[in-house]
Design an enzyme around this catalytic site. Structure first.
Site, PDB file in Angstrom:
ATOM      1  N   HIS A 134     -10.650  -3.924  10.583  1.00 45.00           N
ATOM      2  CA  HIS A 134     -11.165  -3.792   9.306  1.00 45.00           C
ATOM      3  C   HIS A 134     -12.325  -3.268   9.592  1.00 45.00           C
ATOM      4  CE1 HIS A 134      -7.542  -7.232   8.561  1.00 45.00           C
ATOM      5  NE2 HIS A 134      -8.167  -7.147   7.336  1.00 45.00           N
ATOM      6  N   GLU A 175       0.663  -1.462   0.343  1.00 45.50           N
ATOM      7  CA  GLU A 175       0.158   0.011  -0.105  1.00 45.50           C
ATOM      8  C   GLU A 175       0.452   1.520  -0.177  1.00 45.50           C
ATOM      9  OE1 GLU A 175      -0.925  -2.519   2.076  1.00 45.50           O
ATOM     10  OE2 GLU A 175      -2.710  -3.361   1.487  1.00 45.50           O
TER      11      GLU A 175
END
Lengths: 469, 356
Positions: A271, A202
């Site tokens: 998450h 990322e």
């Protein structure tokens, strides 16, 4: 005794699916690991494996059947004596944890669809029936029903057709067709040059995208979820947001960072969180968080065209929801404009993203109790359309902010401050906020349920704001 | 066993070359020192001297309080930026670096006045006074900054290379970073993608031996930094960064490789900064003698001066250049001191490009 094969839940949010293809027929011998069928979910087509051995006795759901509810018996397997004994059906191999718990299933043995484990996010995915208005869409405009997922994909595809500088980059955006299927079909149409699968990296690909934007391209960087963008937040803030200012207006960074944000279903604390207030606090960024499909499409197109860096926050729980989208060529919406979803006179409920559904549902319930609520969807969180919020407050004199996110330093707390600084004389009651609890999101279904916002809490807050508690 | 302390002599004596290939994979050719004409020697000298005098002046202005914040000087490292950038094609290649960026801008021919005016925070500065020492850009020159977060420029530079390849414009990106940044994770994320997609990029490690006050040996398990690309199949070269001709020669070999579509290459330039990390460096981590030894034995400008004399460029000419450069720097300083500060209304401009 035959073993019942049941429609499996192949993802945390799957409620139904299409039985795309049977790979076995009645009378076939099957053993553990054999692929029995292909099942299409809202995210992907997945293979359904046998767990038990035996003979396919009967196929109950024909291939090609849509909307097969999770838990529906789709076939029967006649097993050997000892294998036929267990009462539970085979758990789907790819996601056994998602199958109904044994205890619950035992109780509803004969039921068509055994009870699925609850999730706190069920309370977020309301089917608000309230009449939703968009005064910006002229009466008589032809509408088409699209899911949020399709609307996002269409927005990207339309813009990519018009401008070769635009490319999509991220994990699983190309060959996998998108981890949440948002980029489905883009690889086929635009090829690997413009739809780029990355390694799991990322920080690296957010920086690469930002550099490509500085170098004159128009990247759309997809984060599989915004939780993973924390590894890349340095580039979003230090590299992308500040470049134009630091260079005295010389160097631009037209880039879109997009992906699902906010709580998903039963995936635990790492998450599940809403980053909207984080990004919305940064000068130099545009932050957009749409609720319905029309806004998702119109605002993503606007984001891609913007000369400024945009953080575009989607919501996994909304991807599969269908909404009416104007069937017009080139549907682009203005950034920075809130939308009055429902007009009302007694109280203003302000929200964004998935919270808008709760606000609308609450408004509908409150109407039955004589409270006429106005619902505003902020749509853009930076720059914030304070004018629309304040105009509504002037009319209703009461305000409740609904936010699927933490309360501290939230969009809700920002709006309360805006109301105090700029709308103090219009307030007949303190601004109320309805948010998630101030804890990391727990996994256990009952705790998750307790941690997340829901409609009853919105209703209670509105009543309190209206002194009707 | 403990690591050896920082080496006393900074630069290797001669141009080191590519390591022996570990496989039959193709490797770049060995770089050869650049054969410069007397005119080119003179140009290199001018540019290197401009950087040194400019930085000395910046140091003075900092001492007078005219420059604030962080100010990272390039003194000692001049041959790196000048040698590398002289090999680039200014019309299509792009450059990005970290916060020690004054030298790279000067080597690119950007007006010293607007750089100095940026250092003093004036409206005439290249970033209109809103960037400062660490944040300067010139899109016109394809110079993309000027980045204050150590290592960020490596991922951003990889994006510039991606854009070159995407457009097929034949350009190469050059991303400079230091021995300190060479330990940042995103550098390796970038290496991976750059090689995976054969992006046209030259990764340049300016190894000045110290990341702030921590020597390479105290911070790097593999202190031969040109090897840091090996597990990504990126070939590396170690070059004497105190020798402008060696640097230029390496740039040519690297460009040959990258322009041929063979993907990225990694250059390690062994160099040395004479001044502290920034102006507030306590200078406790190395001895005065160490710095003096490099200045005496390896100084890039003194080395170049000898070559010029050998090439028949007389003392007179060299003195004339020195005088000219002092003049240019003094004018830049005067300009930067007298130029007005930005208007207060500029506080709110350039936050966003568009109106919403």
């Amino acid at each position: 005794m035959a073993i019942e094969l049941k429609m499996p839940a192949l993802s945390p949010t799957m409620e139904e699916g299409t039985l795309a293809k049977w790979l076995v027929k009645e009378g076939d011998e099957v053993k553990s690991g054999d692929i029995l069928a292909e099942i299409e979910t809202d995210k992907a087509t997945m293979e359904y494996e046998a767990v038990d051995e035996g003979t396919v006795a009967q196929i109950l759901i024909a291939e090609g059947t849509d909307n097969v509810k999770v838990g529906t018996v789709i076939a029967l397997i006649a097993g050997e004596g000892e294998e036929a004994a267990p009462a539970t059906g085979p758990a789907p191999a790819p996601a056994p944890a998602e199958q109904a718990p044994t205890a619950a299933e035992a109780k509803s043995e004969s039921a068509e669809a055994p009870k699925k484990a609850e999730s706190g996010t069920d309370q977020l995915a309301v089917k608000a029936k309230a009449q939703v208005a968009d005064p910006d869409i002229p009466a008589g405009t032809a509408m088409v029903k699209l899911t949020v997922r399709e609307a996002l994909r269409d927005a990207m595809a339309e813009e990519m057709r018009a401008d070769d500088r635009i490319f999509v980059m991220g994990e699983e955006v190309a060959e996998y067709q998108g981890a949440y299927k948002v980029t489905q079909g883009l690889l086929d149409e635009f090829g690997a040059r413009r739809v780029v699968d990355t390694p799991i990296t990322e920080y690296g690909f957010a920086g690469l995208g930002t550099g490509a934007a500085m170098g004159g391209l128009r990247p759309i960087i997809e984060f599989m979820t915004f939780n993973f963008a924390m590894q890349a937040i340095d580039h979003i803030i230090n590299s992308a947001a500040k470049t134009n200012y630091m260079s005295g207006g010389q160097m631009r960074c037209p880039i879109v960072f997009r992906g699902p944000n906010g709580a998903a279903s039963r995936v635990g604390a790492q998450h599940s969180q809403n980053y909207a207030p984080w990004y919305a606090s940064v000068p130099g960024l545009i932050v957009i968080a749409p609720y319905d499909a029309a806004d998702a499409k119109g605002l993503l197109k606007a984001a891609i065209r913007s000369e400024d860096p945009v953080v575009f926050l989607e919501n996994e729980l909304l991807y599969g929801r269908s909404f009416e989208v104007p069937d017009v060529e080139d549907y682009v919406l203005p950034i920075g404009k809130a939308r009055i979803m429902r007009e009302g006179n007694d109280v203003t409920i302000v929200s964004y993203s998935i919270g808008v559904g709760l606000a609308l549902e609450a408004a509908e319930a409150l109407a039955g109790e004589g409270i006429d609520a106005e619902v505003i969807d902020l749509r853009t969180l930076r720059p914030l359309d304070t004018a629309t919020v304040l105009a509504s407050l002037k009319k209703t004199n009461r305000m409740v902010v609904v936010e699927e996110g933490w309360p501290t330093c939230s969009i809700a707390s920002e709006l309360a401050m805006v109301a105090m600084e700029q709308g103090f004389d219009d307030l007949d009651a303190p601004v109320m906020r309805v948010t998630d609890e101030d804890v990391p999101l727990p996994y256990a279904a009952n705790l998750e349920k307790a941690a997340l916002v829901d409609t009853p809490r919105v209703i209670a807050a509105v009543k309190a704001a209206c002194n009707r508690g | 066993m403990a690591k050896a302390p920082a080496r006393k002599t900074a630069a290797p004596k001669k141009t080191a070359s590519t390591p022996a290939p570990t496989s039959n994979r193709e490797t770049p050719r060995d770089p050869a020192p650049y054969e410069a004409t007397p005119e080119e020697l003179e140009t290199f000298y001018r540019e290197m001297l401009l950087i040194r005098r400019f930085e000395e002046k910046a140091g003075q202005l900092y001492g007078l309080g005219l420059i604030g914040g962080f100010c990272h000087l390039y003194i000692g490292q001049e041959a790196v930026a000048v040698g590398l950038q002289s090999a680039l094609d200014g019309d299509k290649d792009s450059v990005i670096t970290g916060y020690r960026d004054h030298g790279h801008m000067l080597a690119y021919g950007i007006d010293p006045k607007v750089i100095m005016a940026e250092l003093t925070g004036r409206a005439a500065g290249i970033s209109r006074g809103k960037g400062g020492s660490m944040h300067m850009f010139s899109v016109e020159h394809k110079f993309y900054g000027g980045h204050g977060i150590v290592g960020a420029q490596v991922a951003l530079g990889t994006g510039l290379a991606f854009a070159h390849k995407y457009r097929g414009d034949g350009g190469v990106a050059m991303a400079y970073f230091g021995d300190g940044a060479a330990n940042q994770g995103q550098v390796y994320e970038s290496f991976n993608m750059a090689e995976l997609w054969k992006l046209p990029i030259i990764f340049v490690i300016e190894n000045n031996q110290y990341a702030m006050g921590t020597s390479v040996n105290r911070s790097s398990a593999e202190d031969q930094l040109y090897r840091r690309g090996e597990s990504f199949r990126i070939p590396g070269m170690q070059i004497d960064g105190m020798d402008v001709l060696a640097v230029r020669g390496a740039a040519e070999a690297a460009l040959e490789w990258v322009r041929a579509g063979k993907g990225p290459i990694l250059l390690e330039l062994k160099t040395y900064r004479y001044r502290g990390h920034s102006m507030s460096d306590p200078a406790k981590y190395r001895s005065r003698e160490e710095v003096q030894a490099v200045r005496d034995k390896s100084d890039a400008i003194e080395g170049l001066k000898k070559l010029m004399l050998d090439a028949g460029i007389g003392e007179e000419k060299i003195k004339e250049i020195d005088k000219e450069i002092r003049q240019v720097v003094n004018e830049a300083a005067d300009f930067a001191e007298s130029a007005p500060e930005p208007e207060l209304s500029d506080l709110y401009t350039d936050v966003l490009v568009e109106q919403y």
